[in-house]
Design an enzyme around this catalytic site. Structure first.
Site, PDB file in Angstrom:
ATOM      1  N   TYR A 278       0.894  -1.124   0.117  1.00  0.00           N
ATOM      2  CA  TYR A 278      -0.090   0.001   0.055  1.00  0.00           C
ATOM      3  C   TYR A 278       0.884   1.157  -0.118  1.00  0.00           C
ATOM      4  O   TYR A 278       0.667   2.093  -0.706  1.00  0.00           O
ATOM      5  CB  TYR A 278      -0.821  -0.068   1.142  1.00  0.00           C
ATOM      6  CG  TYR A 278      -1.238   1.323   1.701  1.00  0.00           C
ATOM      7  CD1 TYR A 278      -2.330   2.127   0.657  1.00  0.00           C
ATOM      8  CD2 TYR A 278      -1.240   1.982   2.750  1.00  0.00           C
ATOM      9  CE1 TYR A 278      -2.716   3.443   1.105  1.00  0.00           C
ATOM     10  CE2 TYR A 278      -1.815   3.155   3.308  1.00  0.00           C
ATOM     11  CZ  TYR A 278      -2.444   3.925   2.072  1.00  0.00           C
ATOM     12  OH  TYR A 278      -2.785   5.187   2.466  1.00  0.00           O
TER      13      TYR A 278
ATOM     14  N   SER B 198      -4.330  14.013   6.372  1.00  0.00           N
ATOM     15  CA  SER B 198      -5.306  13.688   5.144  1.00  0.00           C
ATOM     16  C   SER B 198      -6.525  13.634   5.628  1.00  0.00           C
ATOM     17  O   SER B 198      -7.066  13.450   6.743  1.00  0.00           O
ATOM     18  CB  SER B 198      -4.777  12.227   4.826  1.00  0.00           C
ATOM     19  OG  SER B 198      -5.777  11.410   4.125  1.00  0.00           O
TER      20      SER B 198
ATOM     21  N   ARG C 291      -3.499   0.550  -8.890  1.00  0.00           N
ATOM     22  CA  ARG C 291      -2.158   0.168  -7.880  1.00  0.00           C
ATOM     23  C   ARG C 291      -2.443  -1.242  -8.005  1.00  0.00           C
ATOM     24  O   ARG C 291      -2.594  -1.769  -6.934  1.00  0.00           O
ATOM     25  CB  ARG C 291      -2.010   0.781  -6.831  1.00  0.00           C
ATOM     26  CG  ARG C 291      -1.886   2.416  -7.009  1.00  0.00           C
ATOM     27  CD  ARG C 291      -2.176   3.237  -5.614  1.00  0.00           C
ATOM     28  NE  ARG C 291      -2.377   4.714  -5.907  1.00  0.00           N
ATOM     29  CZ  ARG C 291      -3.175   5.373  -5.096  1.00  0.00           C
ATOM     30  NH1 ARG C 291      -3.487   5.021  -3.748  1.00  0.00           N
ATOM     31  NH2 ARG C 291      -3.349   6.677  -5.340  1.00  0.00           N
TER      32      ARG C 291
ATOM     33  N   HIS D 170       1.557  12.832  -6.932  1.00  0.00           N
ATOM     34  CA  HIS D 170       1.142  11.997  -5.692  1.00  0.00           C
ATOM     35  C   HIS D 170       2.101  10.683  -5.482  1.00  0.00           C
ATOM     36  O   HIS D 170       1.592   9.510  -5.308  1.00  0.00           O
ATOM     37  CB  HIS D 170      -0.356  11.555  -6.153  1.00  0.00           C
ATOM     38  CG  HIS D 170      -1.228  11.408  -4.938  1.00  0.00           C
ATOM     39  ND1 HIS D 170      -2.119  12.132  -4.783  1.00  0.00           N
ATOM     40  CD2 HIS D 170      -1.480  10.355  -4.156  1.00  0.00           C
ATOM     41  CE1 HIS D 170      -3.002  11.851  -3.862  1.00  0.00           C
ATOM     42  NE2 HIS D 170      -2.547  10.595  -3.575  1.00  0.00           N
TER      43      HIS D 170
ATOM     44  N   ARG E 135       1.681   7.932  -7.858  1.00  0.00           N
ATOM     45  CA  ARG E 135       0.580   6.759  -7.340  1.00  0.00           C
ATOM     46  C   ARG E 135      -0.664   6.944  -8.238  1.00  0.00           C
ATOM     47  O   ARG E 135      -1.701   5.976  -8.216  1.00  0.00           O
ATOM     48  CB  ARG E 135       0.133   6.882  -6.021  1.00  0.00           C
ATOM     49  CG  ARG E 135       1.196   6.549  -5.016  1.00  0.00           C
ATOM     50  CD  ARG E 135       0.888   6.926  -3.699  1.00  0.00           C
ATOM     51  NE  ARG E 135      -0.148   6.382  -2.643  1.00  0.00           N
ATOM     52  CZ  ARG E 135       0.135   5.301  -2.268  1.00  0.00           C
ATOM     53  NH1 ARG E 135       1.502   4.535  -2.222  1.00  0.00           N
ATOM     54  NH2 ARG E 135      -0.727   4.785  -1.475  1.00  0.00           N
TER      55      ARG E 135
HETATM   56  C1  LIG Z   1       0.489   5.702   1.797  1.00  0.00           C
HETATM   57  C2  LIG Z   1       0.435   6.968   1.070  1.00  0.00           C
HETATM   58  C3  LIG Z   1      -0.782   7.379   1.264  1.00  0.00           C
HETATM   59  C4  LIG Z   1      -1.129   9.014   0.664  1.00  0.00           C
HETATM   60  N1  LIG Z   1      -2.468   9.386   0.907  1.00  0.00           N
HETATM   61  C5  LIG Z   1      -2.477  10.710   0.572  1.00  0.00           C
HETATM   62  C6  LIG Z   1      -3.544  11.298   0.890  1.00  0.00           C
HETATM   63  O1  LIG Z   1      -4.754  11.008   1.734  1.00  0.00           O
HETATM   64  N2  LIG Z   1      -3.879  12.471   0.636  1.00  0.00           N
HETATM   65  C7  LIG Z   1      -3.079  12.920  -0.206  1.00  0.00           C
HETATM   66  O2  LIG Z   1      -3.073  14.588  -0.865  1.00  0.00           O
HETATM   67  N3  LIG Z   1      -1.663  12.615  -0.802  1.00  0.00           N
HETATM   68  C8  LIG Z   1      -1.737  11.465  -0.175  1.00  0.00           C
HETATM   69  N4  LIG Z   1      -0.340  10.586  -0.607  1.00  0.00           N
HETATM   70  C9  LIG Z   1       0.449  11.343  -1.444  1.00  0.00           C
HETATM   71  C10 LIG Z   1       1.400  12.077  -0.659  1.00  0.00           C
HETATM   72  O3  LIG Z   1       0.853  13.186  -0.152  1.00  0.00           O
HETATM   73  C11 LIG Z   1       2.544  12.670  -1.391  1.00  0.00           C
HETATM   74  O4  LIG Z   1       2.267  13.311  -2.500  1.00  0.00           O
HETATM   75  C12 LIG Z   1       3.729  11.664  -1.931  1.00  0.00           C
HETATM   76  O5  LIG Z   1       3.569  10.452  -0.875  1.00  0.00           O
HETATM   77  C13 LIG Z   1       4.961  11.979  -2.078  1.00  0.00           C
HETATM   78  O6  LIG Z   1       5.930  11.176  -2.731  1.00  0.00           O
HETATM   79  P1  LIG Z   1       7.026  10.000  -1.795  1.00  0.00           P
HETATM   80  O7  LIG Z   1       6.046   9.395  -1.070  1.00  0.00           O
HETATM   81  O8  LIG Z   1       7.606   9.673  -2.926  1.00  0.00           O
HETATM   82  O9  LIG Z   1       7.689  11.273  -0.771  1.00  0.00           O
HETATM   83  C14 LIG Z   1      -0.199   9.536  -0.113  1.00  0.00           C
HETATM   84  C15 LIG Z   1       1.051   8.808  -0.253  1.00  0.00           C
HETATM   85  C16 LIG Z   1       1.321   7.593   0.352  1.00  0.00           C
HETATM   86  C17 LIG Z   1       2.602   6.912  -0.029  1.00  0.00           C
END
Ligand SMILES: Cc1cc2nc3c(=O)[nH]c(=O)nc-3n(C[C@H](O)[C@H](O)[C@H](O)COP(=O)(O)O)c2cc1C
Length: 371
Positions: A28, A110, A168, A270, A273
């Protein structure tokens, strides 16, 4: 050493977390959209940036602080919003909020945080930023905004790069769902990771803490495709605090957001993702900086793995930089100690990088640092 669990760099945190976390939770967090090529391309793009060492500049007195909406921060990076952080450990949100409070850096809370937005604001000593997703019901969004306002949040982050949740495959293969369900596959997975499972069993499974009761359940699969620029204008009108638009990769979109009066744009894929074929976010950052001019606040996240990466993002035009996975994996790897080590590693790497470049502070980073 074989049993050394100290985090000396991001790869240490990820490697130890991979051993400790259930496969479903690791996938995840670590997983990406599609094939993962987008994530690799962004990492390649960041790694291919070369920095020019400079010597004999007397860099003895270096500072790490940045400025965010005119307020000083103790470190040059913040914690990106991540849903269900307590899947890594029951204390994860609390630890992230504590790090934010200690260094006066933002921690993104979040919409689907596993600790309520009210508790996170208190635990972070007011350093939390509330991140909003807008699903079908604008009413839920309005109620969340009202809660954030009531508790004292100064910054609202509207995430706009999830019109539909990206596919994903690693999550899908593991049967990952929100709300979190435990079937036979997950049961075996958890039983094979007792170090993770026991504390979770004692504390109860992580919940989406902003929901339940009159809010109903958050449906992660629900479409968020109805959001448009009018909706952004409406939110801008109603929110008098700082408004950050997160998840922008196009210079045209950044310009529109700037015209609509958002206070900052967060350039982000993101964490790769959402769209496997998206261009490297670090390239988008340069293009967007060119488009919006030198003074408009731009933040960056996606693929930051070291202090050198942080310096590169500043050099490409960011005013502040965020990371996500490094902090989650650090907590999974070593709890409070792991998180402190990861944050110290990033800070030390930024400091040493500045020294190598002949610089004393973030303000001095310009495009002249590129080799
Ligand atoms: C497990 C996970 C959950 C995430 N959930 C959210 C979220 O709820 N809201 C959001 O805006 N971005 C979410 N993101 C994206 C992060 O805010 C961010 O854009 C991203 O993790 C940055 O990349 P990095 O993990 O390589 O540093 C999530 C990322 C991960 C890894």
């Amino acid at each position: 050493m074989f049993f050394d669990t100290t985090i000396h760099c991001y790869d240490d945190a990820r490697r130890i977390a991979k051993r400790r976390l259930p496969w479903m939770v690791f996938d995840y967090i670590d997983g990406t959209a599609g094939t993962g090529d987008g994530a690799r391309r962004n990492r390649d793009a960041i790694q291919s940036i070369q920095l020019q060492p400079r010597v004999l500049n007397n860099v003895e007195n270096r500072t790490m602080g940045a400025k965010l909406f005119d307020a000083p921060t103790g470190l040059p990076f913040g914690i990106a919003p991540m849903g269900m952080c307590n899947l890594t450990a029951p204390t994860a949100d609390r630890l992230l909020a504590g790090l934010a409070a200690k260094h006066k850096i933002p921690v993104g809370v979040s919409t689907v945080s596993s600790t309520s937005l009210e508790d996170m604001f208190r635990l972070s000593d007011g350093n939390a930023w509330f991140q909003l997703y807008i699903s079908r019901s604008m009413e839920t969004a309005e109620r969340l905004i009202a809660r954030a306002k009531a508790v004292g949040y100064e910054t609202l982050v509207l995430t706009v790069d999830v019109p539909e949740v990206g596919r994903r495959p690693r999550e899908l293969r593991r049967g990952f769902k929100m709300p979190f369900r435990i079937g036979p596959r997950q049961f075996i997975d958890f039983a094979c990771h007792p170090g993770w499972a026991l504390p979770q069993l004692i504390k109860g499974k992580p919940e989406m803490a902003n929901f339940g009761g009159t809010f109903g359940e958050f449906d992660r699969e629900e479409s968020r495709a109805g959001a448009d620029w009018d909706l952004l204008a409406k939110i801008r009108e109603g929110w008098t605090g700082n408004l950050v638009l997160k998840g922008v990769l196009s210079d045209l979109d950044a310009l529109k957001a700037q015209k609509l009066g958002v206070d900052a744009v967060q350039v982000s894929s993101h964490g790769s993702r959402q769209l496997d074929s998206a261009p490297p976010a670090i390239h988008a950052l340069s293009a967007i900086r060119q488009a919006v001019g030198p003074d408009f606040p731009l933040f960056y996240d996606s693929g930051i793995r070291s202090g050198e990466d942080i310096v590169k993002a500043y050099a490409k035009g960011a005013d502040f930089v965020f990371a996500g996975r490094p902090f989650s994996f650090a907590i999974a790897a070593g709890g409070a100690t792991g998180l402190r080590q990861m944050s110290d590693v990033l800070a030390q790497e930024v400091s040493i990088t500045l020294a190598q470049l002949g610089l004393r502070k973030l303000d001095e980073i310009t495009s002249s640092v590129f080799a």
